[in-house]
Design a protein around this motif. Structure first.
Motif, mmCIF file in Angstrom:
data_model
loop_
_atom_site.group_PDB
_atom_site.id
_atom_site.type_symbol
_atom_site.label_atom_id
_atom_site.label_comp_id
_atom_site.label_asym_id
_atom_site.label_seq_id
_atom_site.Cartn_x
_atom_site.Cartn_y
_atom_site.Cartn_z
ATOM 1 N N SER A 57 38.845 50.269 40.245
ATOM 2 C CA SER A 57 37.946 51.303 40.814
ATOM 3 C C SER A 57 36.620 50.780 40.434
ATOM 4 O O SER A 57 36.249 49.423 39.742
ATOM 5 C CB SER A 57 38.019 52.562 39.935
ATOM 6 O OG SER A 57 37.563 52.477 38.475
ATOM 7 N N SER A 58 35.407 51.136 41.597
ATOM 8 C CA SER A 58 34.170 50.738 41.258
ATOM 9 C C SER A 58 33.347 51.834 41.622
ATOM 10 O O SER A 58 33.515 52.747 42.233
ATOM 11 C CB SER A 58 33.722 49.545 42.303
ATOM 12 O OG SER A 58 33.903 50.183 43.652
ATOM 13 N N SER A 74 42.609 46.641 35.833
ATOM 14 C CA SER A 74 43.706 47.153 34.874
ATOM 15 C C SER A 74 43.619 46.574 33.657
ATOM 16 O O SER A 74 44.070 47.068 32.463
ATOM 17 C CB SER A 74 45.202 46.665 35.595
ATOM 18 O OG SER A 74 45.121 45.081 35.681
ATOM 19 N N GLU A 75 42.811 45.220 33.400
ATOM 20 C CA GLU A 75 42.630 44.853 31.759
ATOM 21 C C GLU A 75 41.094 44.632 31.508
ATOM 22 O O GLU A 75 40.783 44.826 30.408
ATOM 23 C CB GLU A 75 43.182 43.355 32.035
ATOM 24 C CG GLU A 75 44.878 43.578 32.183
ATOM 25 C CD GLU A 75 45.434 42.029 32.050
ATOM 26 O OE1 GLU A 75 44.686 41.171 31.937
ATOM 27 O OE2 GLU A 75 46.595 42.276 31.979
ATOM 28 N N GLN A 76 40.165 44.092 32.553
ATOM 29 C CA GLN A 76 38.821 44.163 32.148
ATOM 30 C C GLN A 76 37.791 44.977 32.948
ATOM 31 O O GLN A 76 38.079 45.595 33.974
ATOM 32 C CB GLN A 76 38.318 42.731 32.681
ATOM 33 C CG GLN A 76 39.254 41.394 31.894
ATOM 34 C CD GLN A 76 39.006 41.491 30.512
ATOM 35 O OE1 GLN A 76 37.934 41.907 30.065
ATOM 36 N NE2 GLN A 76 39.952 41.033 29.807
ATOM 37 N N THR A 77 36.679 45.168 32.400
ATOM 38 C CA THR A 77 35.663 46.091 32.963
ATOM 39 C C THR A 77 34.412 45.288 33.030
ATOM 40 O O THR A 77 33.989 44.729 31.720
ATOM 41 C CB THR A 77 35.493 47.387 32.362
ATOM 42 O OG1 THR A 77 36.673 48.018 32.542
ATOM 43 C CG2 THR A 77 34.370 48.292 32.998
ATOM 44 N N SER A 78 33.637 45.153 34.030
ATOM 45 C CA SER A 78 32.254 44.721 34.106
ATOM 46 C C SER A 78 31.134 45.727 34.413
ATOM 47 O O SER A 78 31.424 46.420 35.382
ATOM 48 C CB SER A 78 32.103 43.332 35.186
ATOM 49 O OG SER A 78 32.221 44.046 36.367
#
Length: 226
Positions: A57-58, A74-78
């Protein structure tokens, strides 16, 4: 005709607009074939734009004093958080690819790495300070060049260590315009082939002096022994 109608239904979007006095306006578009939901929310306090997939998602949230952009997998978020006096970027990997990069701060700057830090230049490199400069390492430090190395100071130069060694593969020279001093509890001066001590006035020894060799030669226009 039926197949075309079915394809058209498969690609169709489900759209909705919700209006509430307390929650504001919500615009939602759902793509069944792509499993994607796009949402825009205006609630009187912020504007939220979100694209939600099955696993990714964004989101962009805009308020009067900040803008937050988030991309979540699914694993990282920025995230990028921007306020009137700051911009904070959090991510796993940050890259800048440009022809020219200029970074300037009117006050202090800090570059810190929790792992290895590498600075590389394909051409000339310079580090300049208008005030003091310090280079420090808690472990071994190497300074190496494939060409000449010059260290220069307009005032004093001090080198110290538990053991100090100055070595030249062909020649080593120590020179001064006025005086040169070599001091130690014990001083050894050795020449593997030849040793020459020369001066307009030469003094050797103070209390006990030994001159030894298979052949000892003392000569001069005036020689005084004892």
């Amino acid at each position: 005709m039926l197949a075309s109608l079915l394809d058209s239904m498969a690609d169709s979007l489900v759209c909705s607009v919700e209006l509430e006095k307390t929650k504001g306006i919500t615009v939602r578009v759902y793509n069944e074939s792509g499993k994607l939901t796009q949402t825009v929310i205006l609630d009187g306090k912020s504007i939220t734009i979100k694209s939600q997939g099955e696993q990714k998602s964004s989101t962009i949230i805009q308020k009067e004093d900040s803008i937050i952009s988030e991309v979540k997998g699914s694993e990282q978020t920025s995230t990028i958080t921007q306020k009137e006096d700051s911009v904070v970027i959090k991510c796993k990997s940050f890259q800048v690819d440009a022809e020219t990069v200029s970074v300037k701060s009117s006050k202090d700057s800090t570059h810190e790495s929790g792992g290895k830090l590498t600075v590389t230049s394909q051409k000339d490199m310079s580090l300049t300070s208008s005030a003091k400069a310090a280079l420090k390492s808690t472990q071994a430090m190497d300074l190496e060049t494939n060409a000449n190395l010059t260290a220069k100071a307009t005032q004093n130069v001090s080198l110290s260590g538990l053991n100090a060694e100055l070595k030249g593969t062909t020649k080593a020279s120590v020179a001064s315009d006025t005086a040169v001093e070599v001091t130690g509890v014990k001083v050894d001066v050795k020449g593997k082939a030849q040793l020459t001590l020369e001066g307009a006035i030469t003094s050797v020894g103070e209390n006990i002096t030994t001159v030894k060799g298979q052949l000892v030669k003392v000569e001069g226009a005036l020689v005084k022994l004892g």
